[in-house]
Structures are given as C-alpha cells and as structure tokens.
Design a protein around this motif. Structure first.
Motif, short mmCIF file in Angstrom:
data_model
loop_
_atom_site.label_atom_id
_atom_site.label_comp_id
_atom_site.label_asym_id
_atom_site.label_seq_id
_atom_site.Cartn_x
_atom_site.Cartn_y
_atom_site.Cartn_z
N SER A 103 0.83 -1.20 0.00
CA SER A 103 0.00 0.00 0.00
C SER A 103 0.87 1.25 0.00
CB SER A 103 -0.89 0.02 1.25
OG SER A 103 -0.10 0.28 2.40
N ASN A 104 0.21 2.38 -0.08
CA ASN A 104 0.90 3.63 0.18
C ASN A 104 1.36 3.63 1.64
OD1 ASN A 104 0.59 5.24 -2.30
ND2 ASN A 104 -1.59 5.05 -1.88
N VAL A 105 2.30 4.51 1.93
CA VAL A 105 2.79 4.68 3.30
C VAL A 105 2.12 5.92 3.87
CG1 VAL A 105 4.82 5.03 4.77
CG2 VAL A 105 4.99 3.59 2.71
N LEU B 118 -7.17 1.86 6.15
CA LEU B 118 -6.99 2.53 4.86
C LEU B 118 -5.95 1.81 4.00
CD1 LEU B 118 -7.42 4.66 2.71
CD2 LEU B 118 -5.93 6.20 4.03
N PRO B 119 -4.72 1.55 4.51
CA PRO B 119 -3.77 0.84 3.64
C PRO B 119 -4.22 -0.58 3.30
CG PRO B 119 -2.77 1.34 5.78
CD PRO B 119 -4.10 2.00 5.75
N LEU B 120 -4.92 -1.24 4.22
CA LEU B 120 -5.44 -2.58 3.92
C LEU B 120 -6.46 -2.50 2.79
CD1 LEU B 120 -5.65 -5.61 4.46
CD2 LEU B 120 -7.28 -5.08 6.31
N SER B 121 -7.27 -1.46 2.77
CA SER B 121 -8.28 -1.32 1.71
C SER B 121 -7.62 -1.12 0.35
CB SER B 121 -9.25 -0.17 2.02
OG SER B 121 -8.65 1.08 1.84
N GLU B 122 -6.42 -0.57 0.32
CA GLU B 122 -5.71 -0.36 -0.95
C GLU B 122 -5.23 -1.67 -1.57
OE1 GLU B 122 -3.94 4.08 0.10
OE2 GLU B 122 -2.54 2.41 -0.13
N VAL B 123 -4.79 -2.60 -0.74
CA VAL B 123 -4.25 -3.86 -1.28
C VAL B 123 -5.17 -5.05 -1.08
CG1 VAL B 123 -1.83 -3.14 -1.14
CG2 VAL B 123 -2.88 -4.30 0.81
N GLY B 124 -6.18 -4.90 -0.24
CA GLY B 124 -7.08 -6.01 0.05
C GLY B 124 -8.52 -5.59 0.15
N GLY B 125 -8.91 -4.57 -0.59
CA GLY B 125 -10.28 -4.07 -0.53
C GLY B 125 -11.32 -5.11 -0.90
#
Length: 159
Positions: free
Chosen positions: A35-37, A122-129
C-alpha cells in the motif's frame, strides 16, 4: 497458497526501520503488493508519529511460521518483546489476515485493529479491498467506506 496481509509500523528511527522491515518482507515474499505509506499520530500514548502501511502476499508457510518470521524481523530491527502495548516501536509487524482463518493463537486473526484504526484499515483497503472479513461478512472496502473516527488522521508520505 494462503493470502496474507501484514501491517508495518514504526515510530523510532522510523524511516530506517520501516525500510528494513519492508525489505525483509520482500526477501521472504517476493510476489507482493504494498500500500501507500501513511504517517499517523500514535494511538493510546504520546510519542512520535508512526509510518504505517500494509503488505500483501501469498505464501505456502503455515500461520505459525509466518508469525515466527515476523517476530524475527522485528527483533532484527531492535524490537524488544514484552514492552507495554501502547509504546514506541522500532518495528511493528502484525499479521492482519491469513486467508479466512479465525483464531486467537498464534495470533488474533483477523486482527481486531482492522476495524478500529484508520492507519490499518486505509492501507489494507488499498491492497485487500476485495477481501471479505470472515467475522463480519463485509469487504474491507465497505468497512473503510463506513469508517468514521475524526480523531485518527493520516497523511500519505513518500519514502
């Protein structure tokens, strides 16, 4: 192959430890998404801001082996286990999801932080939405869309 999601966090010499942790994860899981940082304020204590992200990969490793690996990478980066729960961290690697496994040992899965903390969700939603949380039946994207906690603010950062 199990689909795994790992949160990465650091607030002590955070750029160095964050990059070291990410590099170690890539060495063990070379086919990955990241994900983004984000930078976020600490939750539960006063201290320096954290860098956070989520790392996604597939693995043949057992859940126990993944947990042991994460602890080793943390120790290699100066993490002392047994510290207070809410305290500064050189490196914090938490297994968030391991396929649709629900358990308490060797780690709490799915990790309850997923629905509580924006710096995880939020970062989890980017790679595992697309992933459905096995305990609620909701997708990670839907949980993020309905998330509301104005006290938790995130800022995207470039490393």
């Amino acid at each position: 192959m199990a689909e795994i999601y790992i949160s990465i966090g650091s607030n002590v010499d955070r750029e160095r430890h964050f990059k070291n942790g990410l590099t170690a994860l890539i060495e063990h899981f070379p086919d990955y998404q990241h994900s983004n940082v984000y930078e976020s304020e600490p939750v539960g204590f006063n201290g320096r801001n954290f860098f956070n992200s989520v790392f996604a990969a597939s693995t043949d490793m057992s859940v126990e082996a993944v947990c042991k690996l994460l602890k080793k990478i943390e120790r290699d980066n100066g993490r002392i286990h047994g510290d207070k729960k809410f305290s500064p961290r050189t490196l914090d690697l938490d297994l968030l999801l391991y396929d649709d496994l629900v358990c308490e040992q060797p780690a709490q899965l799915p990790r309850d932080e997923i629905t509580k903390n924006a710096f995880v969700l939020l970062p989890l939603s980017e790679v595992g939405g697309h992933v459905t949380l096995p305990t609620t039946g909701e997708t990670i994207s839907a949980i993020w869309q309905n998330y509301s906690n104005p006290c938790q603010k995130l800022w995207k950062v470039e490393l």
